[in-house]
Design a protein around this motif. Structure first.
Motif, PDB file in Angstrom:
ATOM      1  N   MET A  83       0.867  -1.171   0.000  1.00 21.25           N
ATOM      2  CA  MET A  83       0.000   0.000   0.000  1.00 21.25           C
ATOM      3  C   MET A  83       0.903   1.220   0.000  1.00 21.25           C
ATOM      4  SD  MET A  83      -3.051   1.102   2.598  1.00 21.25           S
ATOM      5  CE  MET A  83      -4.377   0.266   1.755  1.00 21.25           C
ATOM      6  N   THR A  84       0.713   2.089  -0.979  1.00 18.32           N
ATOM      7  CA  THR A  84       1.530   3.291  -1.087  1.00 18.32           C
ATOM      8  C   THR A  84       0.651   4.487  -1.410  1.00 18.32           C
ATOM      9  OG1 THR A  84       1.942   2.888  -3.434  1.00 18.32           O
ATOM     10  CG2 THR A  84       3.571   2.029  -1.899  1.00 18.32           C
ATOM     11  N   GLY A  85       1.079   5.632  -0.920  1.00 25.59           N
ATOM     12  CA  GLY A  85       0.366   6.864  -1.207  1.00 25.59           C
ATOM     13  C   GLY A  85       0.883   8.007  -0.358  1.00 25.59           C
ATOM     14  N   VAL A  86       0.488   9.198  -0.717  1.00 32.62           N
ATOM     15  CA  VAL A  86       0.819  10.384   0.071  1.00 32.62           C
ATOM     16  C   VAL A  86      -0.462  10.832   0.751  1.00 32.62           C
ATOM     17  CG1 VAL A  86       1.674  12.743   0.013  1.00 32.62           C
ATOM     18  CG2 VAL A  86       2.656  11.023  -1.519  1.00 32.62           C
ATOM     19  N   MET A  87      -0.410  10.864   2.058  1.00 32.97           N
ATOM     20  CA  MET A  87      -1.592  11.181   2.855  1.00 32.97           C
ATOM     21  C   MET A  87      -1.633  12.668   3.190  1.00 32.97           C
ATOM     22  SD  MET A  87      -2.648   8.220   2.841  1.00 32.97           S
ATOM     23  CE  MET A  87      -3.676   7.456   4.024  1.00 32.97           C
ATOM     24  N   GLY A 120       4.302  -2.712   3.364  1.00 35.82           N
ATOM     25  CA  GLY A 120       4.390  -4.021   2.737  1.00 35.82           C
ATOM     26  C   GLY A 120       3.883  -5.075   3.701  1.00 35.82           C
ATOM     27  N   ILE A 121       3.006  -5.930   3.231  1.00 34.83           N
ATOM     28  CA  ILE A 121       2.416  -6.962   4.093  1.00 34.83           C
ATOM     29  C   ILE A 121       2.829  -8.318   3.531  1.00 34.83           C
ATOM     30  CG2 ILE A 121       0.303  -7.829   5.136  1.00 34.83           C
ATOM     31  CD1 ILE A 121      -0.934  -5.062   4.265  1.00 34.83           C
ATOM     32  N   PHE A 122       3.408  -9.143   4.385  1.00 35.62           N
ATOM     33  CA  PHE A 122       3.969 -10.416   3.975  1.00 35.62           C
ATOM     34  C   PHE A 122       3.479 -11.522   4.897  1.00 35.62           C
ATOM     35  CE2 PHE A 122       6.861  -6.970   3.108  1.00 35.62           C
ATOM     36  CZ  PHE A 122       7.303  -7.194   1.815  1.00 35.62           C
ATOM     37  N   GLN A 133      16.753 -11.707   1.137  1.00 33.41           N
ATOM     38  CA  GLN A 133      16.870 -10.699   0.082  1.00 33.41           C
ATOM     39  C   GLN A 133      16.492 -11.253  -1.288  1.00 33.41           C
ATOM     40  OE1 GLN A 133      20.818  -9.116   0.514  1.00 33.41           O
ATOM     41  NE2 GLN A 133      20.247  -7.972   2.343  1.00 33.41           N
ATOM     42  N   GLU A 134      15.498 -12.122  -1.316  1.00 33.04           N
ATOM     43  CA  GLU A 134      14.995 -12.662  -2.574  1.00 33.04           C
ATOM     44  C   GLU A 134      13.778 -11.895  -3.083  1.00 33.04           C
ATOM     45  OE1 GLU A 134      14.655 -16.920  -2.791  1.00 33.04           O
ATOM     46  OE2 GLU A 134      16.377 -17.185  -1.484  1.00 33.04           O
ATOM     47  N   ILE A 135      13.284 -10.963  -2.294  1.00 30.63           N
ATOM     48  CA  ILE A 135      12.193 -10.093  -2.716  1.00 30.63           C
ATOM     49  C   ILE A 135      12.727  -8.666  -2.703  1.00 30.63           C
ATOM     50  CG2 ILE A 135       9.908  -9.183  -2.154  1.00 30.63           C
ATOM     51  CD1 ILE A 135       9.230 -11.815  -0.847  1.00 30.63           C
ATOM     52  N   GLU A 136      12.559  -7.981  -3.819  1.00 30.45           N
ATOM     53  CA  GLU A 136      13.017  -6.595  -3.938  1.00 30.45           C
ATOM     54  C   GLU A 136      12.005  -5.669  -3.265  1.00 30.45           C
ATOM     55  OE1 GLU A 136      15.727  -5.130  -5.542  1.00 30.45           O
ATOM     56  OE2 GLU A 136      16.607  -7.119  -5.794  1.00 30.45           O
ATOM     57  N   ILE A 137      12.502  -4.811  -2.388  1.00 28.49           N
ATOM     58  CA  ILE A 137      11.636  -3.814  -1.752  1.00 28.49           C
ATOM     59  C   ILE A 137      12.326  -2.463  -1.788  1.00 28.49           C
ATOM     60  CG2 ILE A 137      10.475  -5.450  -0.228  1.00 28.49           C
ATOM     61  CD1 ILE A 137      12.277  -4.322   2.042  1.00 28.49           C
ATOM     62  N   GLU A 138      11.520  -1.436  -1.672  1.00 28.30           N
ATOM     63  CA  GLU A 138      12.077  -0.093  -1.670  1.00 28.30           C
ATOM     64  C   GLU A 138      12.492   0.288  -0.245  1.00 28.30           C
ATOM     65  OE1 GLU A 138       8.046   2.485  -1.712  1.00 28.30           O
ATOM     66  OE2 GLU A 138       8.319   1.060  -3.366  1.00 28.30           O
ATOM     67  N   GLU A 139      13.435   1.202  -0.162  1.00 29.95           N
ATOM     68  CA  GLU A 139      13.933   1.646   1.130  1.00 29.95           C
ATOM     69  C   GLU A 139      12.831   2.412   1.858  1.00 29.95           C
ATOM     70  OE1 GLU A 139      17.513   4.423   2.778  1.00 29.95           O
ATOM     71  OE2 GLU A 139      17.843   3.273   0.937  1.00 29.95           O
ATOM     72  N   GLY A 140      12.752   2.221   3.156  1.00 27.38           N
ATOM     73  CA  GLY A 140      11.755   2.907   3.971  1.00 27.38           C
ATOM     74  C   GLY A 140      10.420   2.202   4.045  1.00 27.38           C
ATOM     75  N   LEU A 141      10.331   1.010   3.466  1.00 30.23           N
ATOM     76  CA  LEU A 141       9.072   0.255   3.489  1.00 30.23           C
ATOM     77  C   LEU A 141       8.770  -0.215   4.908  1.00 30.23           C
ATOM     78  CD1 LEU A 141       6.861  -1.100   1.652  1.00 30.23           C
ATOM     79  CD2 LEU A 141       8.282  -3.141   1.763  1.00 30.23           C
ATOM     80  N   LEU A 142       7.586   0.051   5.371  1.00 30.19           N
ATOM     81  CA  LEU A 142       7.121  -0.433   6.664  1.00 30.19           C
ATOM     82  C   LEU A 142       6.659  -1.869   6.473  1.00 30.19           C
ATOM     83  CD1 LEU A 142       6.503   0.377   9.592  1.00 30.19           C
ATOM     84  CD2 LEU A 142       4.292   1.170   8.821  1.00 30.19           C
ATOM     85  N   ILE A 143       7.299  -2.821   7.137  1.00 26.88           N
ATOM     86  CA  ILE A 143       7.043  -4.240   6.910  1.00 26.88           C
ATOM     87  C   ILE A 143       6.124  -4.797   7.990  1.00 26.88           C
ATOM     88  CG2 ILE A 143       8.116  -6.519   6.778  1.00 26.88           C
ATOM     89  CD1 ILE A 143      10.612  -5.079   5.689  1.00 26.88           C
TER      90      ILE A 143
END
Length: 181
Positions: A83-87, A120-122, A133-143
Protein backbone atom coordinates in the motif's frame (compact mmCIF):
# COMPACT_ATOMS: atom_id res chain seq x y z
CA UNK A 1 -32.92 -33.28 49.85
CA UNK A 2 -29.31 -34.00 48.84
CA UNK A 3 -30.52 -35.75 45.71
CA UNK A 4 -32.54 -32.65 44.73
CA UNK A 5 -29.49 -30.40 45.25
CA UNK A 6 -27.36 -32.74 43.12
CA UNK A 7 -29.96 -32.66 40.33
CA UNK A 8 -30.10 -28.87 40.59
CA UNK A 9 -26.30 -28.58 40.49
CA UNK A 10 -26.09 -30.99 37.54
CA UNK A 11 -28.75 -28.94 35.71
CA UNK A 12 -26.85 -25.69 36.29
CA UNK A 13 -23.54 -27.24 35.13
CA UNK A 14 -25.16 -28.80 32.06
CA UNK A 15 -26.93 -25.52 31.25
CA UNK A 16 -23.59 -23.68 31.55
CA UNK A 17 -21.88 -26.14 29.22
CA UNK A 18 -24.65 -25.86 26.64
CA UNK A 19 -24.57 -22.05 26.92
CA UNK A 20 -20.80 -21.93 26.29
CA UNK A 21 -21.04 -24.31 23.32
CA UNK A 22 -23.81 -22.23 21.73
CA UNK A 23 -21.81 -19.01 22.20
CA UNK A 24 -18.72 -20.55 20.60
CA UNK A 25 -20.53 -22.23 17.67
CA UNK A 26 -23.00 -19.48 16.74
CA UNK A 27 -20.45 -17.17 15.02
CA UNK A 28 -19.35 -20.08 12.82
CA UNK A 29 -22.92 -20.43 11.55
CA UNK A 30 -23.33 -16.75 10.67
CA UNK A 31 -23.87 -16.13 6.96
CA UNK A 32 -23.03 -12.42 7.09
CA UNK A 33 -19.56 -11.81 8.48
CA UNK A 34 -17.10 -8.95 8.38
CA UNK A 35 -15.33 -10.70 5.51
CA UNK A 36 -18.52 -11.10 3.47
CA UNK A 37 -19.38 -7.42 4.00
CA UNK A 38 -15.92 -6.30 2.91
CA UNK A 39 -15.99 -8.69 -0.08
CA UNK A 40 -19.32 -7.18 -1.18
CA UNK A 41 -17.62 -3.78 -1.50
CA UNK A 42 -15.46 -5.02 -4.40
CA UNK A 43 -12.19 -3.89 -2.83
CA UNK A 44 -10.03 -6.81 -4.03
CA UNK A 45 -6.51 -5.50 -4.82
CA UNK A 46 -7.64 -1.91 -4.97
CA UNK A 47 -8.86 0.70 -2.55
CA UNK A 48 -12.55 1.54 -2.35
CA UNK A 49 -13.53 4.80 -0.69
CA UNK A 50 -16.69 4.25 1.32
CA UNK A 51 -19.53 6.73 0.87
CA UNK A 52 -20.18 9.17 3.69
CA UNK A 53 -22.52 7.98 6.40
CA UNK A 54 -25.76 9.98 6.45
CA UNK A 55 -27.26 10.94 9.79
CA UNK A 56 -30.18 8.64 10.60
CA UNK A 57 -29.38 6.27 7.73
CA UNK A 58 -28.51 2.61 8.32
CA UNK A 59 -24.88 2.18 9.31
CA UNK A 60 -24.22 -1.60 9.27
CA UNK A 61 -20.43 -1.22 9.57
CA UNK A 62 -20.71 1.20 12.51
CA UNK A 63 -18.69 3.94 10.79
CA UNK A 64 -18.00 7.38 12.23
CA UNK A 65 -19.69 9.97 9.97
CA UNK A 66 -16.80 12.44 10.49
CA UNK A 67 -14.14 10.05 9.11
CA UNK A 68 -13.28 9.19 5.49
CA UNK A 69 -12.77 5.42 5.09
CA UNK A 70 -11.02 3.38 2.45
CA UNK A 71 -10.90 -0.43 2.33
CA UNK A 72 -8.64 -2.76 0.38
CA UNK A 73 -8.84 -6.56 0.38
CA UNK A 74 -5.76 -8.69 -0.39
CA UNK A 75 -4.75 -12.34 -0.39
CA UNK A 76 -1.10 -12.97 0.42
CA UNK A 77 -1.34 -16.41 -1.23
CA UNK A 78 -1.09 -14.45 -4.50
CA UNK A 79 2.08 -12.63 -3.33
CA UNK A 80 3.09 -9.84 -0.95
CA UNK A 81 0.70 -6.90 -0.66
CA UNK A 82 1.73 -3.28 -0.80
CA UNK A 83 0.00 0.00 0.00
CA UNK A 84 1.53 3.29 -1.09
CA UNK A 85 0.37 6.86 -1.21
CA UNK A 86 0.82 10.38 0.07
CA UNK A 87 -1.59 11.18 2.86
CA UNK A 88 -2.89 14.57 3.97
CA UNK A 89 -1.14 16.49 6.72
CA UNK A 90 -4.02 15.85 9.15
CA UNK A 91 -4.57 12.74 11.27
CA UNK A 92 -4.79 9.38 9.48
CA UNK A 93 -4.58 5.78 10.58
CA UNK A 94 -4.27 2.39 8.98
CA UNK A 95 -5.22 -1.05 10.29
CA UNK A 96 -4.62 -4.47 8.76
CA UNK A 97 -7.32 -7.00 9.70
CA UNK A 98 -7.54 -10.75 9.26
CA UNK A 99 -10.57 -12.53 7.83
CA UNK A 100 -12.34 -12.46 11.23
CA UNK A 101 -11.85 -8.71 11.61
CA UNK A 102 -9.10 -8.98 14.24
CA UNK A 103 -6.41 -6.34 13.94
CA UNK A 104 -3.07 -7.75 12.78
CA UNK A 105 -1.28 -4.38 12.65
CA UNK A 106 -2.23 -0.77 13.22
CA UNK A 107 -0.44 2.57 13.06
CA UNK A 108 -1.10 6.28 12.69
CA UNK A 109 0.78 9.21 11.23
CA UNK A 110 1.57 10.15 14.83
CA UNK A 111 4.08 7.27 14.93
CA UNK A 112 6.58 9.40 13.02
CA UNK A 113 5.70 7.99 9.60
CA UNK A 114 4.91 11.41 8.17
CA UNK A 115 2.74 11.86 5.10
CA UNK A 116 4.18 9.12 2.91
CA UNK A 117 2.60 5.72 3.37
CA UNK A 118 4.67 2.76 2.15
CA UNK A 119 3.46 -0.47 3.69
CA UNK A 120 4.39 -4.02 2.74
CA UNK A 121 2.42 -6.96 4.09
CA UNK A 122 3.97 -10.42 3.97
CA UNK A 123 3.09 -13.89 5.22
CA UNK A 124 5.71 -15.97 7.08
CA UNK A 125 7.14 -17.59 3.92
CA UNK A 126 7.43 -14.24 2.16
CA UNK A 127 9.11 -12.74 5.23
CA UNK A 128 11.75 -15.49 5.06
CA UNK A 129 12.34 -14.65 1.39
CA UNK A 130 12.57 -11.00 2.36
CA UNK A 131 15.20 -11.82 5.00
CA UNK A 132 17.16 -13.76 2.37
CA UNK A 133 16.87 -10.70 0.08
CA UNK A 134 15.00 -12.66 -2.57
CA UNK A 135 12.19 -10.09 -2.72
CA UNK A 136 13.02 -6.60 -3.94
CA UNK A 137 11.64 -3.81 -1.75
CA UNK A 138 12.08 -0.09 -1.67
CA UNK A 139 13.93 1.65 1.13
CA UNK A 140 11.75 2.91 3.97
CA UNK A 141 9.07 0.26 3.49
CA UNK A 142 7.12 -0.43 6.66
CA UNK A 143 7.04 -4.24 6.91
CA UNK A 144 4.13 -6.13 8.43
CA UNK A 145 4.03 -9.91 8.85
CA UNK A 146 0.59 -11.51 8.90
CA UNK A 147 -0.26 -15.01 10.10
CA UNK A 148 -3.06 -15.49 7.58
CA UNK A 149 -3.25 -14.84 3.85
CA UNK A 150 -6.69 -13.25 3.38
CA UNK A 151 -6.60 -9.74 4.84
CA UNK A 152 -8.30 -6.40 4.52
CA UNK A 153 -6.81 -2.99 5.19
CA UNK A 154 -8.77 -0.02 6.50
CA UNK A 155 -7.44 3.51 6.07
CA UNK A 156 -9.07 6.32 8.03
CA UNK A 157 -8.62 10.03 7.33
CA UNK A 158 -9.95 12.72 9.64
CA UNK A 159 -10.69 15.96 7.78
CA UNK A 160 -10.66 19.03 10.00
CA UNK A 161 -13.86 20.32 8.34
CA UNK A 162 -16.59 18.70 6.26
CA UNK A 163 -15.72 21.10 3.44
CA UNK A 164 -12.43 19.18 3.07
CA UNK A 165 -14.09 15.77 2.86
CA UNK A 166 -14.22 15.61 -0.93
CA UNK A 167 -10.51 16.46 -1.21
CA UNK A 168 -9.66 13.75 1.36
CA UNK A 169 -11.74 11.21 -0.55
CA UNK A 170 -9.77 12.06 -3.71
CA UNK A 171 -6.46 11.61 -1.84
CA UNK A 172 -7.64 8.26 -0.50
CA UNK A 173 -8.78 7.14 -3.95
CA UNK A 174 -5.22 7.77 -5.18
CA UNK A 175 -3.69 5.33 -2.71
CA UNK A 176 -2.35 2.19 -4.43
CA UNK A 177 -3.15 -1.10 -2.75
CA UNK A 178 -2.83 -4.68 -3.86
CA UNK A 179 -0.72 -7.75 -4.40
CA UNK A 180 2.43 -7.55 -6.49
CA UNK A 181 3.47 -10.91 -7.87
Amino acid sequence: MIRTLLYLLAGVVLGGIIHIIVILVLPLLAEETVWSRVSALGARDGIVVLPAVEAGAPNPLGLDPEIVYGICQVDLADGPAFMTGVMPDAFWSIAVHDRDGKIVYSTTNRDGIGRTLTLGIFNAAQTRLLAQQEIEIEEGLLIVEARTDPLFIVVRLAPAHQAMRQRYEAVLAGVKCGVRE
